[in-house]
Write a protein that holds these residues in place. Sequence first.
Motif, mmCIF file in Angstrom:
data_model
loop_
_atom_site.group_PDB
_atom_site.id
_atom_site.type_symbol
_atom_site.label_atom_id
_atom_site.label_comp_id
_atom_site.label_asym_id
_atom_site.label_seq_id
_atom_site.Cartn_x
_atom_site.Cartn_y
_atom_site.Cartn_z
ATOM 1 N N PRO A 62 0.726 -1.077 0.232
ATOM 2 C CA PRO A 62 -0.019 -0.007 0.113
ATOM 3 C C PRO A 62 0.906 1.193 -0.073
ATOM 4 O O PRO A 62 2.177 1.084 0.324
ATOM 5 C CB PRO A 62 -0.716 -0.301 1.329
ATOM 6 C CG PRO A 62 0.182 -0.892 2.475
ATOM 7 C CD PRO A 62 0.929 -1.707 1.269
ATOM 8 N N ASP A 63 0.422 2.342 -0.170
ATOM 9 C CA ASP A 63 0.977 3.571 -0.158
ATOM 10 C C ASP A 63 1.686 3.893 1.222
ATOM 11 O O ASP A 63 2.623 4.536 1.469
ATOM 12 C CB ASP A 63 0.192 4.758 -0.496
ATOM 13 C CG ASP A 63 -0.348 4.899 -2.219
ATOM 14 O OD1 ASP A 63 0.400 3.827 -2.719
ATOM 15 O OD2 ASP A 63 -1.196 5.831 -2.374
ATOM 16 N N VAL A 123 8.865 -3.807 -5.875
ATOM 17 C CA VAL A 123 7.866 -3.257 -5.294
ATOM 18 C C VAL A 123 6.925 -2.787 -6.142
ATOM 19 O O VAL A 123 7.020 -2.058 -7.345
ATOM 20 C CB VAL A 123 8.247 -1.860 -4.359
ATOM 21 C CG1 VAL A 123 6.990 -1.491 -3.875
ATOM 22 C CG2 VAL A 123 9.377 -2.753 -3.337
ATOM 23 N N SER A 124 5.450 -3.022 -5.909
ATOM 24 C CA SER A 124 4.594 -2.583 -6.814
ATOM 25 C C SER A 124 3.498 -1.844 -5.779
ATOM 26 O O SER A 124 3.232 -2.455 -5.090
ATOM 27 C CB SER A 124 3.825 -3.565 -7.613
ATOM 28 O OG SER A 124 2.593 -3.370 -8.353
ATOM 29 N N ARG A 139 16.057 1.254 -5.349
ATOM 30 C CA ARG A 139 15.203 0.179 -5.956
ATOM 31 C C ARG A 139 13.549 0.189 -5.234
ATOM 32 O O ARG A 139 12.826 -0.512 -5.722
ATOM 33 C CB ARG A 139 15.713 -1.093 -5.917
ATOM 34 C CG ARG A 139 17.000 -1.338 -6.812
ATOM 35 C CD ARG A 139 17.776 -2.504 -6.586
ATOM 36 N NE ARG A 139 18.125 -2.676 -5.213
ATOM 37 C CZ ARG A 139 18.782 -3.554 -4.567
ATOM 38 N NH1 ARG A 139 19.120 -4.726 -5.299
ATOM 39 N NH2 ARG A 139 19.510 -3.705 -3.339
ATOM 40 N N PHE A 140 13.785 0.807 -4.196
ATOM 41 C CA PHE A 140 12.628 0.428 -3.122
ATOM 42 C C PHE A 140 11.426 1.768 -3.657
ATOM 43 O O PHE A 140 11.249 2.727 -3.164
ATOM 44 C CB PHE A 140 12.643 0.851 -1.853
ATOM 45 C CG PHE A 140 11.748 0.492 -0.853
ATOM 46 C CD1 PHE A 140 11.265 -0.990 -0.821
ATOM 47 C CD2 PHE A 140 10.930 1.594 -0.310
ATOM 48 C CE1 PHE A 140 10.102 -1.132 -0.064
ATOM 49 C CE2 PHE A 140 9.865 1.297 0.662
ATOM 50 C CZ PHE A 140 9.567 -0.096 0.677
ATOM 51 N N ARG A 141 10.918 1.685 -4.885
ATOM 52 C CA ARG A 141 9.617 2.590 -5.202
ATOM 53 C C ARG A 141 8.769 1.663 -6.085
ATOM 54 O O ARG A 141 9.185 0.487 -6.693
ATOM 55 C CB ARG A 141 10.243 3.756 -5.897
ATOM 56 C CG ARG A 141 11.187 3.367 -7.106
ATOM 57 C CD ARG A 141 11.691 4.590 -7.751
ATOM 58 N NE ARG A 141 12.557 5.366 -6.884
ATOM 59 C CZ ARG A 141 12.272 6.352 -6.306
ATOM 60 N NH1 ARG A 141 11.082 7.003 -6.429
ATOM 61 N NH2 ARG A 141 13.176 6.901 -5.345
ATOM 62 N N PRO A 164 6.477 3.849 -1.064
ATOM 63 C CA PRO A 164 5.463 3.516 0.071
ATOM 64 C C PRO A 164 6.160 3.716 1.359
ATOM 65 O O PRO A 164 7.438 3.545 1.522
ATOM 66 C CB PRO A 164 5.100 2.141 -0.235
ATOM 67 C CG PRO A 164 6.452 1.428 -1.060
ATOM 68 C CD PRO A 164 6.967 2.557 -1.820
ATOM 69 N N ALA A 165 5.384 3.848 2.466
ATOM 70 C CA ALA A 165 5.983 3.930 3.774
ATOM 71 C C ALA A 165 5.327 3.354 4.739
ATOM 72 O O ALA A 165 4.190 3.060 4.533
ATOM 73 C CB ALA A 165 5.621 5.616 4.085
ATOM 74 N N ALA A 166 6.137 2.873 5.687
ATOM 75 C CA ALA A 166 5.539 2.025 6.826
ATOM 76 C C ALA A 166 4.550 2.649 7.794
ATOM 77 O O ALA A 166 4.688 3.919 7.965
ATOM 78 C CB ALA A 166 6.862 1.431 7.730
ATOM 79 N N ASP A 167 4.257 2.064 8.515
ATOM 80 C CA ASP A 167 2.911 2.551 9.646
ATOM 81 C C ASP A 167 4.060 3.303 10.629
ATOM 82 O O ASP A 167 5.092 2.774 11.065
ATOM 83 C CB ASP A 167 2.392 1.395 10.402
ATOM 84 C CG ASP A 167 1.580 1.717 11.709
ATOM 85 O OD1 ASP A 167 1.754 3.041 11.665
ATOM 86 O OD2 ASP A 167 1.212 0.964 12.191
ATOM 87 N N PRO A 168 3.997 4.668 10.703
ATOM 88 C CA PRO A 168 4.853 5.286 11.509
ATOM 89 C C PRO A 168 4.802 4.984 12.999
ATOM 90 O O PRO A 168 5.985 5.235 13.622
ATOM 91 C CB PRO A 168 4.481 6.970 11.410
ATOM 92 C CG PRO A 168 2.834 6.930 10.840
ATOM 93 C CD PRO A 168 3.091 5.358 10.147
#
Length: 251
Positions: free
Chosen positions: A8-9, A33-34, A75-77, A42-46
């Motif tokens: 998820p975003d 990553v898709s 590469r993480f996008r 994407p960003a993790a739960d803060p």
Amino acid sequence: MRILMPLPDRDFDVTEVAVPWHVLTSAGHDVVVSTQRRGTVPAADPKLLDGVLFGRLGAREEPKRLYHRMVADPRFRGGAAWEDLVAADYDGLLLAGGHATGMRQYLGSRVLQSKVADFWRLGRPVGAICHGPLVLARAQDPATGRSVLHGRRTTCLPKYLERSAHLLTAWRLGRYYRTYPLHVEDEIRAALATPSDFRRGPRVLSRRDTADDPGPAFVVRDGNYLSARWPGDAHHFAGSFLALLEESSAA
């Protein structure tokens, strides 16, 4: 090998993404990553990075270090958007979890469920941890109209863990730990062919595995499918998924 990791975003679990990313990329594999829209970072739960409640219940220090290293990697996008995914382009599929509200974008996407069903039919390695099996439970096999998990053995986030986290934090965080009204375990069980196909594993509340100590972890393998319960299984889950990939490539 190319491993597809849809996300998820925002709001994915730090440990369930960063640990497998580290294990697989360190072994020379390409984790792609898709996201719903191409190019999203994407960003993790803060809260998991901050400690959730008074510095407790969040991700441990090692997964947080791996997370910061991962998000700094070009590469993480998001590569291909979900709607543009071609299942045959990937050698493996990894479905991570997370419980905050941003996860609903990923867990509830009909487009992603359809793409996951396409990949499932290829018989290639699939790994799912915590809430991740919900994507599979909701993905329908067009030949049967049933979940792709029907007839397979699996685990997922156990109801007692989801309920315990909610009860412990609800006074301050409300329904933060309840992604949906129905518990994850209950929805997974409903998708299975028989109750015995669900494997809860030993009860655990706080002890987590590490790269050097897989003792507390629990995973379930059924052919090309591997599942795990929560972030406390992440190291063993990642190592087992790596072994499954290498086994499939040698076949």
